[in-house]
Design an enzyme around this catalytic site. Structure first.
Site, PDB file in Angstrom:
ATOM      1  N   HIS A 123       0.830  -1.201   0.000  1.00 47.56           N
ATOM      2  CA  HIS A 123       0.000   0.000   0.000  1.00 47.56           C
ATOM      3  C   HIS A 123       0.870   1.259   0.000  1.00 47.56           C
ATOM      4  O   HIS A 123       0.451   2.318  -0.464  1.00 47.56           O
ATOM      5  CB  HIS A 123      -0.915   0.035   1.234  1.00 47.56           C
ATOM      6  CG  HIS A 123      -1.941  -1.042   1.253  1.00 47.56           C
ATOM      7  ND1 HIS A 123      -1.696  -2.294   1.762  1.00 47.56           N
ATOM      8  CD2 HIS A 123      -3.235  -1.057   0.830  1.00 47.56           C
ATOM      9  CE1 HIS A 123      -2.776  -3.040   1.650  1.00 47.56           C
ATOM     10  NE2 HIS A 123      -3.731  -2.315   1.094  1.00 47.56           N
TER      11      HIS A 123
ATOM     12  N   ASP B 129      -4.267  -6.123  -8.097  1.00 50.97           N
ATOM     13  CA  ASP B 129      -4.518  -5.488  -6.820  1.00 50.97           C
ATOM     14  C   ASP B 129      -4.780  -4.012  -7.117  1.00 50.97           C
ATOM     15  O   ASP B 129      -4.637  -3.556  -8.267  1.00 50.97           O
ATOM     16  CB  ASP B 129      -3.332  -5.684  -5.876  1.00 50.97           C
ATOM     17  CG  ASP B 129      -3.703  -5.552  -4.403  1.00 50.97           C
ATOM     18  OD1 ASP B 129      -4.796  -5.026  -4.101  1.00 50.97           O
ATOM     19  OD2 ASP B 129      -2.901  -5.957  -3.549  1.00 50.97           O
TER      20      ASP B 129
END
Length: 340
Positions: A185, A255
């Site tokens: 992230h 993702d």
């Protein structure tokens, strides 16, 4: 599905704005994904899901969520019971393999029941990454175990439970996030492990579960395989590892394309992910300007990507297998020793 484009969108709030409604109607995402920011109460969530399915134009428009248990659970009490992380199931399995496998199936089946109550028909489980002791904690207790065989067994049971409840499972993070040395992230993890060792460990659960209908990529740079491109953007990783060695021919979704592991313009990143072999691009943060960039790169699904999308949707069912859900919850509680 005719006309659906190769991306998955995320609304910004509990209700769609007029601009979002028009944009989604015009840009035809294949599916949608929900987060805690999209949830306030039961009736609101049901209405939002129904509106998204209507915008998708199909009863099986995929509505994804990350509902694993533990740290990663978007719906919380009272909207859904709190479940333990995958590692807890792994602990049951370590002491009693039969009980652990049953607990994994039950958790998948119960999650399906929770989500289907709101019309949500796809869950991004199982997480079948195999963590190592020196890896970043972003996976941590989201993993069932550190043994690839146990991970595959429990991940497969959880996916079967979800399928029995009429939901689409998405295994993640293919071909393996367990050795990642950073939280993708925030930064790009780099894994320098040899391909032979990766094949023996990280890739093994995905190979065992290669017949599942959908998978999400890992934003990982495997320097021994492609020293330049992270897996999501690497035709080498996608074709040579995911499609050929692992043998996965299901729907491959990226993702979240907006994660900091990937640097660059989102139109370019989305285009590169699709060109590398992802079937659809996932965008999660709900930022309108970013969504425009992702949608600009997406094209209507066609060829193998469309075939895989159709096959993935085919497992979605409003019926599930039925069953005595209170009895299943009681059995799960007894096996896992958690109040759910």
């Amino acid at each position: 599905m005719s006309g659906s484009k190769a991306w998955i969108a995320a609304p910004a709030a509990p209700r769609l704005s007029a601009d979002e409604r028009r944009f989604f109607a015009d840009e035809s995402p294949w599916g949608f994904i929900l987060f805690a920011r999209n949830v306030s109460e039961a009736s609101q969530l049901e209405d939002l899901v129904a509106e998204l399915i209507e915008l998708g134009g199909r009863a099986t428009t995929p509505i994804f969520i990350d509902q694993e248990g533990g740290r990663i659970q978007r719906l919380k009490p009272p909207l859904a019971p709190q479940y333990p992380p995958a590692a807890t199931i792994g602990e049951v399995y370590a002491s009693d393999p039969e009980a652990g496998q049953r607990a994994a199936w039950l958790q998948g089946r119960l999650l399906a029941d929770d989500l289907m109550a709101y019309g949500i028909n796809a869950d991004c489980i199982p997480c079948i990454d195999v963590p190592t002791a020196d890896a970043h904690s972003v996976i941590g207790d989201r993993a069932y175990a550190t043994n690839p065989e146990a991970v595959a067994t429990l991940g497969g049971a959880a996916a079967d439970g979800l399928l029995a409840g009429g939901l689409l499972p998405v295994m993640k993070h293919i071909p393996g996030h367990g050795r990642g040395n950073a939280d993708s992230h925030l930064a790009l993890p780099v894994v320098a492990t040899t391909r032979g060792e990766l094949s023996r460990t990280d890739f093994a659960p995905f190979h065992a579960l290669r017949s599942l209908p959908a998978a999400m990529t890992a934003h990982i740079l495997y320097s021994a395989i492609d020293p330049v491109h992270p897996a999501t953007l690497s035709s080498t990783v996608i074709e040579s590892v995911i499609r050929e060695e692992i043998g996965f021919d299901g729907l491959l979704m990226s993702d979240d394309i907006s994660m900091k592991a990937l640097a660059g313009d989102l139109t370019d990143l989305s285009r590169r992910a699709l060109e590398a072999g992802c079937d659809v691009v996932l965008h999660c943060n709900g930022d309108f300007d970013e969504m425009r960039k992702v949608a600009a790169a997406a094209r209507p699904l066609s060829g193998d990507a469309q075939r895989r999308a159709v096959e993935a949707e085919s497992v979605i069912s409003a019926r599930g297998t039925g069953g005595d859900m209170p009895a299943l919850r009681a059995e799960y509680d007894e096996l896992v020793g958690a109040s759910v």
